[in-house]
Design a protein around this motif. Structure first.
Motif, PDB file in Angstrom:
ATOM      1  N   ASP A  65       4.422   2.202  -7.324  1.00 35.34           N
ATOM      2  CA  ASP A  65       4.350   1.400  -7.877  1.00 35.34           C
ATOM      3  C   ASP A  65       4.856  -0.141  -7.408  1.00 35.34           C
ATOM      4  O   ASP A  65       4.196  -0.960  -7.130  1.00 35.34           O
ATOM      5  N   ALA A  66       4.818  -0.231  -5.439  1.00 36.28           N
ATOM      6  CA  ALA A  66       5.377  -1.011  -5.076  1.00 36.28           C
ATOM      7  C   ALA A  66       4.114  -1.244  -4.736  1.00 36.28           C
ATOM      8  O   ALA A  66       3.052  -2.075  -4.895  1.00 36.28           O
ATOM      9  N   CYS A  67       2.628  -0.547  -3.897  1.00 37.49           N
ATOM     10  CA  CYS A  67       1.658  -0.590  -4.508  1.00 37.49           C
ATOM     11  C   CYS A  67       0.444  -1.301  -5.216  1.00 37.49           C
ATOM     12  O   CYS A  67       0.062  -2.640  -5.558  1.00 37.49           O
ATOM     13  N   ILE A  68       0.814  -0.795  -6.927  1.00 41.84           N
ATOM     14  CA  ILE A  68       0.147  -1.540  -7.856  1.00 41.84           C
ATOM     15  C   ILE A  68       0.679  -3.024  -8.325  1.00 41.84           C
ATOM     16  O   ILE A  68      -0.148  -3.602  -8.400  1.00 41.84           O
ATOM     17  N   GLN A  69       2.240  -2.634  -7.449  1.00 39.25           N
ATOM     18  CA  GLN A  69       2.149  -4.075  -7.713  1.00 39.25           C
ATOM     19  C   GLN A  69       1.378  -5.232  -6.870  1.00 39.25           C
ATOM     20  O   GLN A  69       1.621  -6.431  -7.384  1.00 39.25           O
ATOM     21  N   LEU A  70       1.802  -4.761  -6.176  1.00 38.19           N
ATOM     22  CA  LEU A  70       0.438  -5.443  -5.272  1.00 38.19           C
ATOM     23  C   LEU A  70      -0.587  -5.627  -5.139  1.00 38.19           C
ATOM     24  O   LEU A  70      -1.087  -6.760  -5.277  1.00 38.19           O
ATOM     25  N   ILE A  71      -1.679  -4.742  -6.115  1.00 40.73           N
ATOM     26  CA  ILE A  71      -2.494  -4.641  -5.921  1.00 40.73           C
ATOM     27  C   ILE A  71      -2.589  -6.276  -7.261  1.00 40.73           C
ATOM     28  O   ILE A  71      -3.887  -6.923  -7.316  1.00 40.73           O
ATOM     29  N   ASP A  72      -1.398  -6.244  -8.664  1.00 37.83           N
ATOM     30  CA  ASP A  72      -1.170  -6.693  -9.266  1.00 37.83           C
ATOM     31  C   ASP A  72      -1.158  -8.848  -8.697  1.00 37.83           C
ATOM     32  O   ASP A  72      -1.799  -9.289  -8.868  1.00 37.83           O
ATOM     33  N   LEU A  73      -0.506  -8.262  -7.635  1.00 42.68           N
ATOM     34  CA  LEU A  73      -0.496  -9.667  -7.041  1.00 42.68           C
ATOM     35  C   LEU A  73      -1.501 -10.213  -6.424  1.00 42.68           C
ATOM     36  O   LEU A  73      -1.787 -11.973  -6.320  1.00 42.68           O
ATOM     37  N   ILE A  74      -2.355  -8.957  -5.587  1.00 41.55           N
ATOM     38  CA  ILE A  74      -3.355  -9.769  -4.729  1.00 41.55           C
ATOM     39  C   ILE A  74      -4.913  -9.891  -6.151  1.00 41.55           C
ATOM     40  O   ILE A  74      -5.233 -11.193  -6.245  1.00 41.55           O
ATOM     41  N   GLY A  75      -4.369  -9.358  -7.184  1.00 47.22           N
ATOM     42  CA  GLY A  75      -4.992 -10.405  -8.542  1.00 47.22           C
ATOM     43  C   GLY A  75      -5.711 -11.496  -8.916  1.00 47.22           C
ATOM     44  O   GLY A  75      -6.278 -12.657  -9.272  1.00 47.22           O
ATOM     45  N   ILE A  76      -3.932 -11.693  -8.716  1.00 54.47           N
ATOM     46  CA  ILE A  76      -3.662 -13.164  -9.494  1.00 54.47           C
ATOM     47  C   ILE A  76      -3.795 -13.977  -9.022  1.00 54.47           C
ATOM     48  O   ILE A  76      -3.784 -15.367  -8.473  1.00 54.47           O
ATOM     49  N   THR A  77      -3.689 -13.599  -7.437  1.00 53.87           N
ATOM     50  CA  THR A  77      -3.547 -14.684  -6.515  1.00 53.87           C
ATOM     51  C   THR A  77      -4.871 -14.940  -6.370  1.00 53.87           C
ATOM     52  O   THR A  77      -5.462 -16.693  -6.750  1.00 53.87           O
TER      53      THR A  77
END
Length: 81
Positions: A65-77
């Motif tokens: 879950d933490a990794c998926i949230q991080l992947i999403d945040l990288i994409g948004i960034t």
């Protein structure tokens, strides 16, 4: 923190592949520096950094879950650049 992640309409195997890519090789220039339990929040925190020193972090109930949230945040960034 985002409760829904961007790739929710993607099959599970794509999420798992993105997680593996992030953990083994990095994701769009960001490499995982640390994943640990945050006692204050009661969740895991995943921290990634790029070569410029920019750091992103995301929380989740599990490592995945933490990794998926991080992947999403990288994409948004990256979308905002």
């Amino acid at each position: 923190m985002y409760s829904d992640h961007i790739y929710s309409d993607q099959p599970d195997y794509l999420e798992k592949e993105r997680i593996n890519l992030l953990l083994k090789h990095g994701y769009y220039g960001y490499k995982v520096k640390n994943i640990e339990f945050d006692d204050h929040r009661g969740q895991l925190i995943a921290v990634a950094q790029n070569i410029n020193g920019n750091t992103l972090s995301a929380y989740g109930e599990t490592k995945e879950d933490a990794c998926i949230q991080l992947i999403d945040l990288i994409g948004i960034t990256l979308d905002t650049l």
